[in-house]
Scaffold this motif. Structure first.
Motif, PDB file in Angstrom:
ATOM      1  N   VAL A 142       0.848  -1.279  -0.033  1.00  0.00           N
ATOM      2  CA  VAL A 142       0.160   0.002  -0.130  1.00  0.00           C
ATOM      3  C   VAL A 142       0.888   1.155  -0.119  1.00  0.00           C
ATOM      4  O   VAL A 142       1.735   1.262   0.978  1.00  0.00           O
ATOM      5  N   ILE A 143       0.628   2.283  -0.899  1.00  0.00           N
ATOM      6  CA  ILE A 143       1.294   3.389  -1.018  1.00  0.00           C
ATOM      7  C   ILE A 143       0.386   4.546  -0.519  1.00  0.00           C
ATOM      8  O   ILE A 143      -0.752   4.471  -0.572  1.00  0.00           O
ATOM      9  N   ASP A 144       0.786   5.455   0.339  1.00  0.00           N
ATOM     10  CA  ASP A 144       0.387   6.598   0.931  1.00  0.00           C
ATOM     11  C   ASP A 144      -0.126   7.745  -0.052  1.00  0.00           C
ATOM     12  O   ASP A 144       0.776   8.614   0.047  1.00  0.00           O
ATOM     13  N   HIS A 145      -1.177   7.490  -0.621  1.00  0.00           N
ATOM     14  CA  HIS A 145      -1.622   8.422  -1.654  1.00  0.00           C
ATOM     15  C   HIS A 145      -2.882   8.637  -1.728  1.00  0.00           C
ATOM     16  O   HIS A 145      -3.724   7.472  -1.811  1.00  0.00           O
ATOM     17  N   ALA A 146      -3.610   9.732  -1.716  1.00  0.00           N
ATOM     18  CA  ALA A 146      -4.965  10.017  -1.860  1.00  0.00           C
ATOM     19  C   ALA A 146      -5.678   9.573  -3.274  1.00  0.00           C
ATOM     20  O   ALA A 146      -6.743   9.140  -3.266  1.00  0.00           O
ATOM     21  N   THR A 147      -5.007   9.501  -4.203  1.00  0.00           N
ATOM     22  CA  THR A 147      -5.600   9.042  -5.696  1.00  0.00           C
ATOM     23  C   THR A 147      -5.846   7.644  -5.859  1.00  0.00           C
ATOM     24  O   THR A 147      -5.038   6.944  -5.195  1.00  0.00           O
ATOM     25  N   PRO A 148      -6.903   7.438  -6.290  1.00  0.00           N
ATOM     26  CA  PRO A 148      -7.206   5.827  -6.196  1.00  0.00           C
ATOM     27  C   PRO A 148      -6.402   5.163  -7.386  1.00  0.00           C
ATOM     28  O   PRO A 148      -6.606   5.610  -8.568  1.00  0.00           O
ATOM     29  N   VAL A 149      -5.377   4.257  -6.836  1.00  0.00           N
ATOM     30  CA  VAL A 149      -4.634   3.683  -7.784  1.00  0.00           C
ATOM     31  C   VAL A 149      -4.501   2.051  -7.507  1.00  0.00           C
ATOM     32  O   VAL A 149      -4.410   1.620  -6.372  1.00  0.00           O
ATOM     33  N   ALA A 150      -4.487   1.167  -8.742  1.00  0.00           N
ATOM     34  CA  ALA A 150      -4.104  -0.027  -8.289  1.00  0.00           C
ATOM     35  C   ALA A 150      -3.350  -0.619  -9.600  1.00  0.00           C
ATOM     36  O   ALA A 150      -3.653  -0.253 -10.764  1.00  0.00           O
ATOM     37  N   TYR A 151      -2.334  -1.542  -9.361  1.00  0.00           N
ATOM     38  CA  TYR A 151      -1.528  -2.050 -10.452  1.00  0.00           C
ATOM     39  C   TYR A 151      -0.727  -3.317  -9.985  1.00  0.00           C
ATOM     40  O   TYR A 151      -0.593  -3.183  -8.663  1.00  0.00           O
ATOM     41  N   CYS A 152      -0.443  -4.024 -11.026  1.00  0.00           N
ATOM     42  CA  CYS A 152       0.343  -5.069 -10.556  1.00  0.00           C
ATOM     43  C   CYS A 152       1.900  -5.193 -11.272  1.00  0.00           C
ATOM     44  O   CYS A 152       1.895  -4.730 -12.440  1.00  0.00           O
ATOM     45  N   LEU A 153       2.880  -5.420 -10.633  1.00  0.00           N
ATOM     46  CA  LEU A 153       4.246  -5.512 -11.082  1.00  0.00           C
ATOM     47  C   LEU A 153       4.584  -6.939 -11.224  1.00  0.00           C
ATOM     48  O   LEU A 153       4.762  -7.633 -10.447  1.00  0.00           O
ATOM     49  N   PRO A 154       4.767  -7.238 -12.527  1.00  0.00           N
ATOM     50  CA  PRO A 154       5.228  -8.824 -12.838  1.00  0.00           C
ATOM     51  C   PRO A 154       6.850  -8.880 -12.307  1.00  0.00           C
ATOM     52  O   PRO A 154       7.562  -8.045 -12.311  1.00  0.00           O
ATOM     53  N   GLY A 155       7.042 -10.057 -11.751  1.00  0.00           N
ATOM     54  CA  GLY A 155       8.352 -10.313 -11.400  1.00  0.00           C
ATOM     55  C   GLY A 155       8.534 -11.686 -10.530  1.00  0.00           C
ATOM     56  O   GLY A 155       7.566 -12.547 -10.660  1.00  0.00           O
ATOM     57  N   ALA A 156       9.707 -12.193 -10.391  1.00  0.00           N
ATOM     58  CA  ALA A 156      10.064 -13.404  -9.546  1.00  0.00           C
ATOM     59  C   ALA A 156      10.433 -13.186  -8.083  1.00  0.00           C
ATOM     60  O   ALA A 156      10.917 -12.129  -7.871  1.00  0.00           O
ATOM     61  N   PRO A 157       9.832 -13.767  -7.264  1.00  0.00           N
ATOM     62  CA  PRO A 157       9.233 -15.262  -7.613  1.00  0.00           C
ATOM     63  C   PRO A 157       7.935 -15.016  -7.721  1.00  0.00           C
ATOM     64  O   PRO A 157       7.263 -15.985  -8.119  1.00  0.00           O
ATOM     65  N   ARG A 158       7.175 -13.812  -7.381  1.00  0.00           N
ATOM     66  CA  ARG A 158       5.925 -13.655  -7.502  1.00  0.00           C
ATOM     67  C   ARG A 158       5.593 -11.976  -7.703  1.00  0.00           C
ATOM     68  O   ARG A 158       6.468 -11.064  -7.499  1.00  0.00           O
TER      69      ARG A 158
END
Length: 318
Positions: A142-158
């Motif tokens: 969770v990032i402390d930011h008021a704007t509604p944001v959601a995303y996923c970063l691909p990577g290993a191991p997950r």
């Protein structure tokens, strides 16, 4: 050889302008985003193959009657340091153009992939410093930011799912779960690979308007595919509500929201327009997919790649 070069040039022009314009403004890709993505990839691959192939075939005319034998003869002459007596400047210019264009596209793809990976690693390092883990959801920060944001970063191991404090305050648990399912679908379906490929195409040919149109069209199709994957585990109602809430919050007011996207309107190019298209699709209970149309689209994609391939290699095979 000259007839093949001209045919490839005409085919490349068709794939560079009228075909993508028609596809980008069609209504059916939003009903079948997976098949449409395959078709966009076929257009990009066949278009590049046709452009390079046309220049290559024209440049190799003095060296033989078909591409494989002409290419072998050219390499032999290149090693020996000689050229056929009937080779002219325009043919050598076309040959050099084919080599340079192919190298430019390939190197740009490598550079874009390397840059994307470097940015991802840098982003992960920043997240470790500037975000906090969400205990009830492993692999989520969770990032402390008021704007509604959601995303996923691909990577290993997950992969890492990133949510903002504003999003957690905005959405109830059911809608938040729908957003997380959508973002994780991007990673499980490896959408970042497609984004890199089409970003590289747009970066390599910035003066090529259709590259930008393709990038935007593919971006929307990727969002629709993630929605399809997400609604296997969450309700369409929660997902559409979450998309609408986030879009309205991002705009600051409902008055600034875009109008619904019509069947023949331009490709959405802003998050608000993408949100309109996604909500319309998620709430359209009458939307159906025709199996015959899907098979026809996939057959067209295969044919698009086969046509330039057969034009290049067909004479040698015969």
């Amino acid at each position: 050889m000259l007839a093949v070069a001209i045919a490839l040039a005409v085919f490349a022009f068709a794939l560079a302008w009228p075909v993508p314009v028609v596809l980008a403004t069609a209504a059916w890709p939003r009903r079948m985003p997976g098949a449409a993505l395959v078709l966009w990839q076929a257009i990009a691959l066949a278009g590049g193959l046709s452009m390079i192939g046309s220049l290559l075939v024209f440049g190799l005319i003095p060296f033989g009657d078909d591409l494989p034998h002409a290419a072998g003869a050219f390499l032999a002459d290149l090693v020996a340091g000689r050229l056929p007596a009937d080779a002219n400047f325009f043919e050598m210019f076309a040959l050099a153009g084919a080599v340079l264009l192919g190298a430019h596209l390939l190197l740009n793809l490598v550079r874009t992939s390397w840059r994307a990976e470097r940015q991802r690693r840098h982003h992960v390092q920043l997240l470790r410093l500037l975000s906090d883990p969400l205990p009830e959801q492993p692999g989520t920060r969770v990032i402390d930011h008021a704007t509604p944001v959601a995303y996923c970063l691909p990577g290993a191991p997950r992969a890492v799912t990133v949510l903002s404090a504003g999003l957690l305050e905005l959405l109830p648990d059911e809608e938040l779960a729908a957003v997380v399912a959508h973002e994780r679908a991007h990673v499980t379906q490896h959408h970042h690979v497609l984004q890199v490929a089409f970003s590289a195409w747009r970066s390599a040919l910035p003066w090529f308007p259709i590259a930008t149109r393709a990038h935007e069209a593919v971006g929307l199709l990727i969002e629709l595919l993630a929605d399809d994957q997400a609604r296997r585990t969450v309700s369409e109602r929660n997902l559409s509500r979450a998309v609408a809430r986030v879009a309205l919050a991002a705009n600051g007011t409902g008055d600034g929201a875009s109008s619904p996207v019509g069947p023949f309107s331009p490709v959405p190019a802003t998050p608000a327009e993408w949100a309109d298209a996604r909500v319309a699709r998620l709430t359209d209970v009458a939307s159906t997919t025709a199996p015959a149309l899907r098979l026809s689209v996939l057959a067209c994609a295969v044919a698009l790649v086969l046509v330039p391939t057969l034009m290049l290699l067909g004479p040698a095979v015969r």
